[in-house]
Design a protein around this motif. Structure first.
Motif, short mmCIF file in Angstrom:
data_model
loop_
_atom_site.label_atom_id
_atom_site.label_comp_id
_atom_site.label_asym_id
_atom_site.label_seq_id
_atom_site.Cartn_x
_atom_site.Cartn_y
_atom_site.Cartn_z
N GLN A 15 47.10 30.66 56.61
CA GLN A 15 47.51 29.59 55.70
C GLN A 15 49.03 29.43 55.70
N MET A 16 49.75 30.54 55.72
CA MET A 16 51.21 30.48 55.86
C MET A 16 51.54 30.66 57.34
N SER A 17 51.73 29.55 58.03
CA SER A 17 51.97 29.58 59.47
C SER A 17 53.45 29.68 59.78
N GLU A 18 53.74 30.20 60.95
CA GLU A 18 55.13 30.42 61.36
C GLU A 18 55.47 29.51 62.53
N ILE A 19 56.71 29.03 62.54
CA ILE A 19 57.16 28.16 63.63
C ILE A 19 58.63 28.44 63.91
N GLU A 20 59.04 28.32 65.17
CA GLU A 20 60.43 28.56 65.54
C GLU A 20 61.31 27.47 64.96
N THR A 21 62.44 27.88 64.42
CA THR A 21 63.36 26.94 63.77
C THR A 21 63.87 25.88 64.75
N LEU A 22 64.09 26.27 66.00
CA LEU A 22 64.63 25.33 66.99
C LEU A 22 63.65 24.21 67.32
N ARG A 23 62.38 24.38 67.00
CA ARG A 23 61.39 23.34 67.27
C ARG A 23 61.35 22.28 66.17
N LEU A 24 62.07 22.52 65.08
CA LEU A 24 62.08 21.60 63.95
C LEU A 24 63.27 20.66 64.02
N GLU A 25 63.42 19.84 63.00
CA GLU A 25 64.52 18.87 62.95
C GLU A 25 65.87 19.58 63.02
N PRO A 26 66.88 18.96 63.66
CA PRO A 26 68.20 19.60 63.81
C PRO A 26 68.83 20.02 62.49
N GLU A 27 68.66 19.20 61.44
CA GLU A 27 69.28 19.54 60.16
C GLU A 27 68.67 20.80 59.56
N ILE A 28 67.38 21.06 59.84
CA ILE A 28 66.75 22.28 59.34
C ILE A 28 67.23 23.48 60.15
N ALA A 29 67.38 23.31 61.46
CA ALA A 29 67.86 24.39 62.31
C ALA A 29 69.28 24.80 61.92
#
Length: 235
Positions: A207-221
């Motif tokens: 339910q709490m999934s993990e994802i690499e920060t670099l794969r998200l929007e630039p402002e989130i990274a």
């Protein structure tokens, strides 16, 4: 409680039994598919990522769109498959095998429409300390994809195993001499299949999934030093 995962089996099993009833008319097929997709729509909404407020009007719009499109897909596929499997020699000629591809296709549509607000507004992603880093539409896409896959896996044992098991049980002397027992026995078989399928399907992705920060929007990274963030995908 209704529409929570703990209530999915007791409230969903009677619908599954109805979907698998033999010799259904088009009207009865529409009714059971409408009931099934209405139940699924409420389950999808109740188990979404609810970090963003969602007005009632959006729920109604999503429900109407999800049910109409899902029932149309389900009924259309039912009619198409029945035409293709009308020959007695066809391996899938048993009409009780028809609901699975229809329900699985409709479930994907149902999930997307009932949770489309997440795609529009994004969902919160958190760092390792539980702090909200930002709102990500990319994470929302991953959440809906993972949930949609569970909704394809979920009906597989529920709608495929009972017809196979019942085709064997109906040949036994017990059910051949007592045809009134077929429906109760089928209900128990569906209940057991549902109990097997639900934990299997929802355990495919945490339910709490993990994802690499670099794969998200630039402002989130840029907003965190964490290499990965987590998000609540819903159930």
């Amino acid at each position: 409680m209704p529409f929570r995962m703990s209530g999915y089996i007791p409230f969903g099993t009677p619908i599954v039994v109805g979907l698998l009833l033999p010799n259904q008319t088009l009207a009865s097929t529409v009714f059971w598919q409408w009931l099934n997709q209405s139940h699924n729509a409420c389950v999808n909404y109740a188990n979404r990522n609810a970090t963003k407020p969602s007005p009632t009007s959006k729920f109604i719009q999503g429900y109407v769109g999800a049910v109409i499109s899902a029932v149309s897909i389900a009924v259309g596929l039912n009619v198409l498959i029945r035409k293709q499997t009308s020959l007695p020699s066809h391996p899938a000629s048993d009409p009780r095998f028809v609901p699975f591809p229809a329900v699985a296709s409709a479930n994907i549509c149902n999930v997307v429409l009932m949770r489309h607000m997440e795609l529009e507004e994004g969902i919160d992603v958190l760092d390792g300390d539980g702090n909200i880093v930002g709102s990500s539409k990319i994470a929302a896409k991953h959440a809906l994809l993972e949930t949609a896959l569970t909704r394809v896996i979920l009906p597989m044992p529920i709608l495929v195993l009972p017809p196979i098991i019942m085709s064997l049980l109906e040949k036994t002397s017990l059910l051949r001499s007592r045809p009134r027992m077929i429906l109760p026995v089928q209900s128990l078989v569906c209940l057991a299949a549902f109990g097997l399928a639900l934990p299997l399907a929802i355990s495919l992705f945490p339910q709490m999934s993990e994802i690499e920060t670099l794969r998200l929007e630039p402002e989130i990274a840029r907003a965190t030093a964490s290499k990965t963030v987590v998000y609540n995908k819903g159930l």
